[in-house]
Design a protein around this motif. Structure first.
Motif, mmCIF file in Angstrom:
data_model
loop_
_atom_site.group_PDB
_atom_site.id
_atom_site.type_symbol
_atom_site.label_atom_id
_atom_site.label_comp_id
_atom_site.label_asym_id
_atom_site.label_seq_id
_atom_site.Cartn_x
_atom_site.Cartn_y
_atom_site.Cartn_z
ATOM 1 N N MET A 9 5.344 1.602 -4.003
ATOM 2 C CA MET A 9 5.567 0.155 -3.893
ATOM 3 C C MET A 9 4.407 -0.513 -3.144
ATOM 4 S SD MET A 9 7.969 -1.766 -5.070
ATOM 5 C CE MET A 9 8.491 -3.459 -4.940
ATOM 6 N N ALA A 10 4.002 0.123 -2.048
ATOM 7 C CA ALA A 10 2.872 -0.412 -1.287
ATOM 8 C C ALA A 10 1.596 -0.379 -2.114
ATOM 9 C CB ALA A 10 2.683 0.384 0.005
ATOM 10 N N THR A 11 1.449 0.662 -2.957
ATOM 11 C CA THR A 11 0.265 0.765 -3.823
ATOM 12 C C THR A 11 0.226 -0.374 -4.820
ATOM 13 O OG1 THR A 11 0.333 3.177 -3.599
ATOM 14 C CG2 THR A 11 -0.993 2.267 -5.397
ATOM 15 N N ASN A 12 1.388 -0.718 -5.369
ATOM 16 C CA ASN A 12 1.457 -1.818 -6.327
ATOM 17 C C ASN A 12 1.099 -3.145 -5.673
ATOM 18 O OD1 ASN A 12 2.220 -0.107 -8.389
ATOM 19 N ND2 ASN A 12 4.419 -0.421 -8.038
ATOM 20 N N ARG A 13 1.588 -3.357 -4.454
ATOM 21 C CA ARG A 13 1.261 -4.600 -3.752
ATOM 22 C C ARG A 13 -0.233 -4.695 -3.460
ATOM 23 N NH1 ARG A 13 6.217 -3.730 -0.877
ATOM 24 N NH2 ARG A 13 5.026 -2.788 0.845
ATOM 25 N N LEU A 14 -0.820 -3.561 -3.063
ATOM 26 C CA LEU A 14 -2.260 -3.545 -2.788
ATOM 27 C C LEU A 14 -3.057 -3.839 -4.064
ATOM 28 C CD1 LEU A 14 -4.636 -3.026 -0.896
ATOM 29 C CD2 LEU A 14 -4.440 -0.578 -1.455
ATOM 30 N N PHE A 15 -2.633 -3.206 -5.152
ATOM 31 C CA PHE A 15 -3.325 -3.432 -6.433
ATOM 32 C C PHE A 15 -3.206 -4.893 -6.861
ATOM 33 C CE2 PHE A 15 -3.057 -3.813 -11.056
ATOM 34 C CZ PHE A 15 -4.317 -3.339 -11.411
ATOM 35 N N ASN A 16 -2.019 -5.468 -6.731
ATOM 36 C CA ASN A 16 -1.833 -6.871 -7.120
ATOM 37 C C ASN A 16 -2.675 -7.802 -6.252
ATOM 38 O OD1 ASN A 16 0.006 -6.211 -9.140
ATOM 39 N ND2 ASN A 16 1.770 -6.366 -7.769
ATOM 40 N N SER A 17 -2.763 -7.488 -4.955
ATOM 41 C CA SER A 17 -3.567 -8.326 -4.058
ATOM 42 C C SER A 17 -5.045 -8.257 -4.429
ATOM 43 C CB SER A 17 -3.375 -7.885 -2.608
ATOM 44 O OG SER A 17 -2.015 -7.996 -2.224
#
Length: 291
Positions: A1-9
């Motif tokens: 989940m944190a990886t997805n947020r980082l990628f989206n940012s």
């Protein structure tokens, strides 16, 4: 989940930077068009002008040139020419995509040859003048009207993906080719039709070659040719000033006029694109046929 947020940012930051990189040149063109010509000569192009000036727009919009009439001519030929060209290309694409048409592959090869070989300007000019198009508004529409083979193949390849079961069901109900084309194929092909509409619209809007070759009447000058002619005249006057002592101290807004010309000519296309953007979607055929 944190990886997805980082990628989206990171993705949002990247898209923002790319958008700014695409916007800055346009902003620079806009600001230079409002810059005094002497300031451009001293400092070059600047995002924030040293001295604002409306000389370029006064020359283009309030001068002796029939700019508004040329705007109307360009709008007419773009709307009429694009509508007819899209209709012809759509019908041709439907015809070549029909499985029941004999020799459709031979016809496709015939159109493909026109993409590879060009006859040249002389036959084009002789045919255009032979049809009596010279010094008429049709001279700005018909020579560009015949569909582009590239656009034709785009439409044909898209329509070939439409399930044949739709056509068979319509024929069982007694529908003819006209009904199938306009009520089934064209609505399902809106994305590709919107794409070629944009292609044809840009081609007609930016076309000035037909006016040079076939139009002598100033009342029929399209916008692009009129502005091209005006810029050429300004360049000629500047050249005469630099080589001859004419006793003229006025500074013609040549650079700012070029930028103002770009703003005036791309405006309608920029406003036209959002109306077609919604059709650039995928999955339009999902659920059109129930298995």
């Amino acid at each position: 989940m944190a990886t997805n947020r980082l990628f989206n940012s990171l993705n949002n930051v990247f898209i923002t930077l790319v958008s700014l990189a695409c916007t800055l040149p346009m902003l620079l063109v806009l600001m230079v068009s409002f810059t005094d010509e002497r300031a451009i000569q001293r400092n070059g192009y600047q995002l924030w002008p040293e001295q604002f000036s409306f000389d370029a727009y006064n020359l283009l919009l309030l001068g002796s040139t029939p700019l508004y009439q040329s705007y109307m001519i360009s709008i007419i030929i773009t709307v009429v020419g694009t509508a007819i060209a899209v209709l012809i290309t759509g019908l041709a694409g439907y015809t070549l995509s029909s499985s029941h048409l004999r020799y459709r592959n031979h016809l496709a090869v015939f159109f493909f040859i026109t993409m590879v070989f060009n006859t040249g300007i002389v036959p084009w000019y002789l045919i255009s003048t032979g049809l009596g198009l010279r010094n008429t508004i049709w001279a700005l529409i018909i020579p560009t009207l015949l569909f582009n083979p590239f656009n034709l193949f785009l439409v044909r390849n898209y329509m070939r993906q439409i399930p044949q079961s739709l056509t068979e069901a319509a024929r069982i109900d007694g529908a003819g080719d006209a009904f199938i084309a306009f009520r089934i194929f064209f609505p399902l092909s809106l994305p590709v039709l919107a794409t070629i509409t944009l292609f044809y619209g840009i081609s007609y809007w930016n076309n000035w070659f037909n006016a040079i070759m076939l139009v002598d009447r100033e009342s029929l000058y399209p916008l692009q040719y009129l502005l091209f002619k005006l810029n050429s005249e300004i360049s000629m006057i500047q050249s005469m000033q630099s080589t001859m002592d004419l006793g003229i101290n006025a500074v013609l807004p040549s650079e700012s006029v070029k930028m103002a010309t770009a703003i005036l000519t791309i405006g309608p296309i920029v406003l036209f694109y959002p109306f077609l953007q919604k059709y650039f979607i995928k999955g339009l055929l999902i659920g059109s046929v129930k298995e």
